[in-house]
Design a protein around this motif. Structure first.
Motif, PDB file in Angstrom:
ATOM      1  N   ASP A 270      46.405  21.203  65.738  1.00 16.48           N
ATOM      2  CA  ASP A 270      46.862  22.328  66.932  1.00 16.48           C
ATOM      3  C   ASP A 270      45.739  23.360  67.285  1.00 16.48           C
ATOM      4  N   VAL A 271      45.591  23.280  68.576  1.00 22.79           N
ATOM      5  CA  VAL A 271      44.932  24.291  69.302  1.00 22.79           C
ATOM      6  C   VAL A 271      45.264  25.805  68.894  1.00 22.79           C
ATOM      7  N   GLU A 272      46.771  25.898  69.004  1.00 20.91           N
ATOM      8  CA  GLU A 272      47.470  27.136  68.722  1.00 20.91           C
ATOM      9  C   GLU A 272      46.946  27.774  67.344  1.00 20.91           C
TER      10      GLU A 272
ATOM     11  N   ASN B 180      43.430  20.409  75.411  1.00 21.21           N
ATOM     12  CA  ASN B 180      44.019  21.714  75.899  1.00 21.21           C
ATOM     13  C   ASN B 180      44.877  22.217  74.801  1.00 21.21           C
ATOM     14  N   ASN B 181      45.651  21.424  73.924  1.00 21.75           N
ATOM     15  CA  ASN B 181      46.561  21.701  72.883  1.00 21.75           C
ATOM     16  C   ASN B 181      46.373  21.354  71.489  1.00 21.75           C
ATOM     17  N   MET B 182      45.325  20.220  71.690  1.00 17.37           N
ATOM     18  CA  MET B 182      45.174  19.631  70.241  1.00 17.37           C
ATOM     19  C   MET B 182      43.625  19.104  69.737  1.00 17.37           C
TER      20      MET B 182
ATOM     21  N   SER C  89      50.106  15.232  80.545  1.00 14.90           N
ATOM     22  CA  SER C  89      50.087  16.428  80.725  1.00 14.90           C
ATOM     23  C   SER C  89      48.691  17.233  80.217  1.00 14.90           C
ATOM     24  N   ASN C  90      48.459  16.299  78.998  1.00 18.63           N
ATOM     25  CA  ASN C  90      47.155  16.850  78.276  1.00 18.63           C
ATOM     26  C   ASN C  90      46.103  16.920  79.136  1.00 18.63           C
TER      27      ASN C  90
END
Length: 304
Positions: free
Chosen positions: A272-274, A248-250, A220-221
Motif C-alpha cells: 500500500d502506498v499509504e 496512486n494507491n499501491m 479508478s487506479n
C-alpha cells in the motif's frame, strides 16, 4: 465599400458550416444508411458493427442541418440591420457536448472499419463503391469521419478571430465573448473524454501484462510509473532483476516471467502506498540503492 472584418469571418463560418453539413450528410445519409441497409440483409457485417462505427453521427447531422445552419443563414441575411452571431453560437455550444461520444469512439470506429474490411469482402466492396462517387472527392471513409473530430477546434479558432476583429462597442461583443468561453469549455470536455479513454486503455494493457488479477483490476487506479529494478539480497550479496508498477494507491513488486504466455509479469508483492516510506541508502558496493518500507514489508532496491 470594404466589408468589415468581422462580417468576413461570420461569412467564412457560414460557408464552412454549409460544407460541413454536406460532409455530415454523406456520412449519415449515404455511408451509414447504405451500410446499414446491407447489414440488414445479413450478407456484409452485423448491424451492431455499423452502429458502433458511426456512433451518434445521426444526431450530430440533424442538429447541424436542421438547426444550426438555418439559424446561421438567417443571421447572415439580416446582417445589415442586425450584425451579430454570438447569441446563435451560445445556443449551439451546449449541444456540442454530443461530440464527446463521437470523438471518444473515433479510434475504435477506424479499427472496426479495418478489421471488417479484411473479414468481409462485400463490406469492403460497398465502401469502395461509395468512395468512387463524385461526392466523396477521392477521399476515404476514414478521412470523412475525421471531419467532426476537427470541427469544434475550428469553431474555436473562427470565433476567437471574430471576437478579436469586433469593434470595441459592437452590440455582439458580450454575446460573442460568452459564446467563445462556452465553446472553449466544450473543447475541454471533448479533450477530457479522449484523455480518459486513453488512460483506461493504457490501464487495461497494464492489467493484461499482470495477468488480470481481480484484486488489482480497478478502473479508478492511476499508473504513475513502471520500470525494471534490481532487488538486493543482503544474504548472498547479489542482485536479481525485478519490475515495479507504481499506482496512486499501491506498489506492485513483480517478477518478469520467463515464458510469456498470457501475462508478462507475476505479482510477488503488493504494497500500500499509504504509510509507505522511501529512504536513500549510501552503499558503496551498490550505488543508487534505496529502501522502500510499507505495512507489508521492506525492500532493498537498486535503480539503474
Amino acid at each position: 465599400m470594404q466589408e468589415p472584418e468581422e462580417k468576413k469571418i461570420a461569412l467564412e463560418l457560414l460557408e464552412t458550416e454549409q460544407a460541413y453539413v454536406n460532409r455530415l450528410h454523406l456520412l449519415d445519409q449515404v455511408f451509414y444508411t447504405e451500410l446499414m441497409k446491407e447489414a440488414k440483409t445479413g450478407k456484409t457485417v452485423p448491424e451492431e458493427v455499423v452502429k458502433m462505427i458511426f456512433s451518434n453521427i445521426s444526431s450530430i447531422y440533424q442538429f447541424h442541418a436542421e438547426f444550426f445552419l438555418p439559424e446561421l443563414q438567417k443571421r447572415m441575411e439580416d446582417w445589415n440591420c442586425n450584425p451579430r452571431i454570438g447569441d446563435v453560437i451560445q445556443k449551439l455550444a451546449p449541444f456540442l457536448k454530443m461530440y464527446g461520444e463521437y470523438v471518444k469512439n473515433f479510434d475504435k470506429a477506424v479499427e472496426l472499419i479495418t478489421t471488417w474490411s479484411e473479414k468481409s469482402p462485400p463490406f469492403q466492396e460497398l465502401i469502395a463503391d461509395i468512395q468512387k462517387r463524385k461526392v466523396c472527392a477521392n477521399l476515404t471513409l476514414q478521412h470523412h469521419m475525421l471531419e467532426p473530430v476537427q470541427r469544434i477546434p475550428r469553431y474555436e479558432l473562427l470565433l476567437k478571430d471574430y471576437v478579436r476583429k469586433l469593434p470595441p462597442h459592437s452590440p455582439d461583443r458580450g454575446d460573442a465573448e460568452k459564446a467563445l468561453e462556452m465553446i472553449f469549455m466544450v473543447a475541454k470536455h471533448s479533450n477530457a473524454a479522449i484523455a480518459e479513454m486513453e488512460r483506461l486503455q493504457n490501464l487495461w494493457v497494464v492489467y493484461q501484462r499482470l495477468g488480470l488479477e481481480d484484486d488489482i483490476v480497478d478502473p479508478s487506479n492511476e499508473l504513475i510509473k513502471e520500470g525494471p529494478i534490481q532487488k538486493i539480497s543482503t544474504r548472498n550479496n547479489s542482485t536479481s532483476e525485478k519490475y515495479l508498477f507504481l499506482f496512486n494507491n499501491m506498489l506492485l513488486y513483480c517478477v518478469p516471467k520467463v515464458i510469456q504466455v498470457g501475462a508478462e509479469f507475476q505479482v510477488h508483492l503488493r504494497m500500500d502506498v499509504e504509510g509507505m516510506k522511501v529512504r536513500e541508502l549510501k552503499d558503496t558496493e551498490f550505488p543508487h540503492t534505496f529502501l522502500v518500507s510499507g505495512k507489508q514489508r521492506t525492500l532493498e532496491l537498486q535503480a539503474r
